[in-house]
Motif scaffolding. Structure first.
Motif, PDB file in Angstrom:
ATOM      1  N   ALA A 258       0.831  -1.209   0.000  1.00  0.00           N
ATOM      2  CA  ALA A 258       0.000   0.000   0.000  1.00  0.00           C
ATOM      3  C   ALA A 258       0.859   1.251   0.000  1.00  0.00           C
ATOM      4  N   MET A 259       1.923   1.227   0.801  1.00  0.00           N
ATOM      5  CA  MET A 259       2.776   2.413   0.883  1.00  0.00           C
ATOM      6  C   MET A 259       3.564   2.621  -0.402  1.00  0.00           C
ATOM      7  N   LYS A 260       4.052   1.556  -1.001  1.00  0.00           N
ATOM      8  CA  LYS A 260       4.770   1.694  -2.266  1.00  0.00           C
ATOM      9  C   LYS A 260       3.852   2.221  -3.364  1.00  0.00           C
ATOM     10  N   ALA A 261       2.621   1.719  -3.390  1.00  0.00           N
ATOM     11  CA  ALA A 261       1.665   2.180  -4.390  1.00  0.00           C
ATOM     12  C   ALA A 261       1.363   3.663  -4.229  1.00  0.00           C
ATOM     13  N   ALA A 262       1.445   4.148  -2.991  1.00  0.00           N
ATOM     14  CA  ALA A 262       1.183   5.567  -2.716  1.00  0.00           C
ATOM     15  C   ALA A 262       2.427   6.426  -2.856  1.00  0.00           C
ATOM     16  N   GLY A 263       3.549   5.808  -3.198  1.00  0.00           N
ATOM     17  CA  GLY A 263       4.786   6.555  -3.391  1.00  0.00           C
ATOM     18  C   GLY A 263       5.482   6.953  -2.111  1.00  0.00           C
ATOM     19  N   VAL A 264       5.218   6.260  -1.011  1.00  0.00           N
ATOM     20  CA  VAL A 264       5.870   6.584   0.258  1.00  0.00           C
ATOM     21  C   VAL A 264       7.342   6.192   0.186  1.00  0.00           C
ATOM     22  N   SER A 265       8.217   7.144   0.456  1.00  0.00           N
ATOM     23  CA  SER A 265       9.659   6.884   0.430  1.00  0.00           C
ATOM     24  C   SER A 265      10.368   7.922   1.308  1.00  0.00           C
ATOM     25  N   PRO A 266      11.214   7.475   2.215  1.00  0.00           N
ATOM     26  CA  PRO A 266      11.509   6.070   2.514  1.00  0.00           C
ATOM     27  C   PRO A 266      10.362   5.423   3.282  1.00  0.00           C
ATOM     28  N   LEU A 267      10.328   4.097   3.250  1.00  0.00           N
ATOM     29  CA  LEU A 267       9.302   3.377   3.994  1.00  0.00           C
ATOM     30  C   LEU A 267       9.585   3.459   5.487  1.00  0.00           C
ATOM     31  N   PRO A 268       8.546   3.606   6.318  1.00  0.00           N
ATOM     32  CA  PRO A 268       8.754   3.532   7.761  1.00  0.00           C
ATOM     33  C   PRO A 268       9.001   2.083   8.166  1.00  0.00           C
ATOM     34  N   PRO A 269       9.556   1.833   9.333  1.00  0.00           N
ATOM     35  CA  PRO A 269       9.768   0.451   9.772  1.00  0.00           C
ATOM     36  C   PRO A 269       8.443  -0.287   9.939  1.00  0.00           C
ATOM     37  N   VAL A 270       8.430  -1.529   9.478  1.00  0.00           N
ATOM     38  CA  VAL A 270       7.228  -2.374   9.505  1.00  0.00           C
ATOM     39  C   VAL A 270       7.588  -3.689  10.183  1.00  0.00           C
ATOM     40  N   THR A 271       6.733  -4.155  11.078  1.00  0.00           N
ATOM     41  CA  THR A 271       6.975  -5.425  11.767  1.00  0.00           C
ATOM     42  C   THR A 271       6.318  -6.574  11.007  1.00  0.00           C
ATOM     43  N   GLY A 272       6.529  -7.793  11.511  1.00  0.00           N
ATOM     44  CA  GLY A 272       5.902  -8.975  10.944  1.00  0.00           C
ATOM     45  C   GLY A 272       5.973 -10.133  11.926  1.00  0.00           C
ATOM     46  N   GLN A 273       5.639 -11.311  11.427  1.00  0.00           N
ATOM     47  CA  GLN A 273       5.662 -12.520  12.253  1.00  0.00           C
ATOM     48  C   GLN A 273       5.570 -13.740  11.343  1.00  0.00           C
ATOM     49  N   ASP A 274       6.160 -14.814  11.781  1.00  0.00           N
ATOM     50  CA  ASP A 274       6.162 -16.139  11.145  1.00  0.00           C
ATOM     51  C   ASP A 274       7.431 -16.411  10.345  1.00  0.00           C
ATOM     52  N   ALA A 275       8.269 -15.400  10.153  1.00  0.00           N
ATOM     53  CA  ALA A 275       9.521 -15.593   9.408  1.00  0.00           C
ATOM     54  C   ALA A 275       9.268 -16.275   8.069  1.00  0.00           C
ATOM     55  N   GLU A 276       8.223 -15.830   7.360  1.00  0.00           N
ATOM     56  CA  GLU A 276       7.968 -16.365   6.031  1.00  0.00           C
ATOM     57  C   GLU A 276       9.110 -15.963   5.095  1.00  0.00           C
ATOM     58  N   LEU A 277       9.354 -16.777   4.096  1.00  0.00           N
ATOM     59  CA  LEU A 277      10.472 -16.520   3.184  1.00  0.00           C
ATOM     60  C   LEU A 277      10.379 -15.130   2.573  1.00  0.00           C
ATOM     61  N   ALA A 278       9.189 -14.748   2.119  1.00  0.00           N
ATOM     62  CA  ALA A 278       9.026 -13.418   1.531  1.00  0.00           C
ATOM     63  C   ALA A 278       9.313 -12.324   2.552  1.00  0.00           C
ATOM     64  N   GLY A 279       8.943 -12.567   3.819  1.00  0.00           N
ATOM     65  CA  GLY A 279       9.220 -11.599   4.869  1.00  0.00           C
ATOM     66  C   GLY A 279      10.705 -11.456   5.126  1.00  0.00           C
ATOM     67  N   ILE A 280      11.414 -12.568   5.176  1.00  0.00           N
ATOM     68  CA  ILE A 280      12.865 -12.538   5.370  1.00  0.00           C
ATOM     69  C   ILE A 280      13.524 -11.777   4.223  1.00  0.00           C
ATOM     70  N   GLN A 281      13.076 -12.022   3.016  1.00  0.00           N
ATOM     71  CA  GLN A 281      13.660 -11.326   1.866  1.00  0.00           C
ATOM     72  C   GLN A 281      13.334  -9.837   1.884  1.00  0.00           C
ATOM     73  N   ARG A 282      12.145  -9.469   2.337  1.00  0.00           N
ATOM     74  CA  ARG A 282      11.821  -8.039   2.453  1.00  0.00           C
ATOM     75  C   ARG A 282      12.708  -7.369   3.499  1.00  0.00           C
ATOM     76  N   ILE A 283      13.018  -8.092   4.571  1.00  0.00           N
ATOM     77  CA  ILE A 283      13.919  -7.552   5.588  1.00  0.00           C
ATOM     78  C   ILE A 283      15.295  -7.292   4.985  1.00  0.00           C
ATOM     79  N   LEU A 284      15.795  -8.234   4.220  1.00  0.00           N
ATOM     80  CA  LEU A 284      17.100  -8.061   3.580  1.00  0.00           C
ATOM     81  C   LEU A 284      17.089  -6.897   2.595  1.00  0.00           C
ATOM     82  N   ALA A 285      15.963  -6.721   1.926  1.00  0.00           N
ATOM     83  CA  ALA A 285      15.841  -5.633   0.944  1.00  0.00           C
ATOM     84  C   ALA A 285      15.647  -4.274   1.607  1.00  0.00           C
ATOM     85  N   GLY A 286      15.354  -4.271   2.913  1.00  0.00           N
ATOM     86  CA  GLY A 286      15.145  -3.030   3.632  1.00  0.00           C
ATOM     87  C   GLY A 286      13.714  -2.531   3.622  1.00  0.00           C
TER      88      GLY A 286
END
Length: 375
Positions: A258-286
């Motif tokens: 949602a934030m990327k679609a709205a052009g938010v930059s830089p992104l604020p810190p976002v939490t998560g849970q479950d250590a899903e592969l996509a989540g881990i990769q998003r963490i690495l990507a920042g």
């Protein structure tokens, strides 16, 4: 937030759940079968027992990719002739009720039930009790006094870890409480765990001085609904959103979209849970700041061990008791969750074998993996 002892904590949790069962008594376990021996005595194994595994939804990746295969593998290891009957409710409490009734008709000896709706699932427990079939409440607590066991994580602690990481990051980034606030995209209102995550998160956020701008309980954990809600908040609180508490990785991913679609930059810190592969990769990507790693293999394996014990008429004692909303005390096993940021991916999910480095470090993430020391 770098946690130096994460590996030790996760290992300790796994060791805890592989300890031999202590003698004792648990709610409803004495009715668990005809092969003898309550009170912790070892009865003869039912090598042809059917065990029902009921999971709540298909939008959460862990259920099909981790919980189900880990559970089935452990049952096969402990009882080669035992059969697991599996069903996923697809986010429908009525469907889960029908699935449970079908399994009871087919003669399952034990039900391992992760409820889509912890209140509605009490009816399943009642029907199982009427047929002398014990029920293990798996991952989410069912509001029933007739449960045999509950196995999960310390879910209030999950919320505390998420919120602590978020608050510490805001402070480290120099964000002052008066500069803006936090959005809270919580989990499903029918999930008892989600209420505990929220409870733990509020303990930390409410004491931090940072304002909660708005919060939302995501129906059925559906990412699309979380994304729509966050999109609306971006318009209402333009420039004020300094952090997003997201209850799991899929909700976090939806908020980020949602934030990327709205052009938010830089992104604020976002939490998560479950250590899903996509989540881990998003963490690495920042894009995502953190997730919570829950050792799903020992959780699923402990559920399988308890199920096999119940087919023998055994009554293992829980490590703790947990109260349902109705006040009933249930014999329980609670694992310890672990906060994960880019600093400790290597020391947690990779070292534990939750993911191989090659699964995480695809071509798009190789540079980030090298920077984080993931090999």
């Amino acid at each position: 937030m770098k946690i130096a002892t994460m590996r030790a904590v996760a290992t300790g949790a796994a060791l805890l759940l592989t300890l031999g069962a202590l003698a004792g008594c648990s709610n409803g376990a004495e009715n668990s079968g005809s092969n003898g021996g309550g009170g912790g005595s070892s009865g003869a194994a039912d090598n042809n027992a059917q065990i029902g595994l009921l999971l709540p939804d298909s939008v959460t990746a862990r259920y099909e990719s981790a919980d189900k295969p880990y559970f089935e593998a452990k049952v096969k290891e402990l009882c080669a002739g035992c059969k697991v009957l599996y069903a996923n409710a697809d986010g429908d409490a009525s469907k889960q009720q029908q699935q449970a009734e079908s399994m009871l008709t087919q003669g399952v000896k034990v039900l391992v039930l992760d409820p889509f709706d912890g209140e509605a699932a009490a009816a399943i427990v009642a029907e199982a009790k009427a047929k002398s079939v014990p029920v293990i409440s798996y991952d989410r607590l069912i509001n029933s006094a007739d449960l045999s066991y509950y196995i999960s994580f310390d879910n209030v602690k999950v919320g505390e870890l998420q919120a602590t990481a978020l608050v510490d990051k805001l402070k480290a980034d120099g964000v002052k409480p008066g500069d803006g606030g936090i959005l809270m995209a919580n989990g499903s209102p029918t999930d008892n765990n989600a209420s505990q995550f929220k409870e733990g998160a509020h303990k930390v956020i409410d004491a931090s001085g940072y304002k909660v701008l708005a919060e939302f309980d995501t129906p059925g954990w559906e990412p699309a609904k979380a994304q729509d809600w966050v999109a609306g908040q971006l318009t209402q609180f333009k420039g004020e959103i300094k952090g997003v508490y997201a209850a799991n990785d899929q909700v976090g991913g939806a908020a980020i979209s949602a934030m990327k679609a709205a052009g938010v930059s830089p992104l604020p810190p976002v939490t998560g849970q479950d250590a899903e592969l996509a989540g881990i990769q998003r963490i690495l990507a920042g894009d995502q700041y953190m997730t919570v790693y829950k050792a799903l293999k020992p959780e699923a394996e402990k559920a399988a061990e308890l199920a096999i014990s119940l087919t023998k008429g055994e009554s293992p004692k829980g490590d703790v008791t947990v109260k349902t909303k109705g006040g009933a005390e249930i014999q329980s096993f609670l694992l310890t969750p672990v906060a994960v940021t880019a600093d400790n991916i290597e020391d947690t999910v990779v070292k534990d074998g939750f993911y191989k480095a090659s699964e995480i470090c695809t071509a798009d993430y190789k540079e980030a993996c090298d920077k984080a020391g993931i090999k």
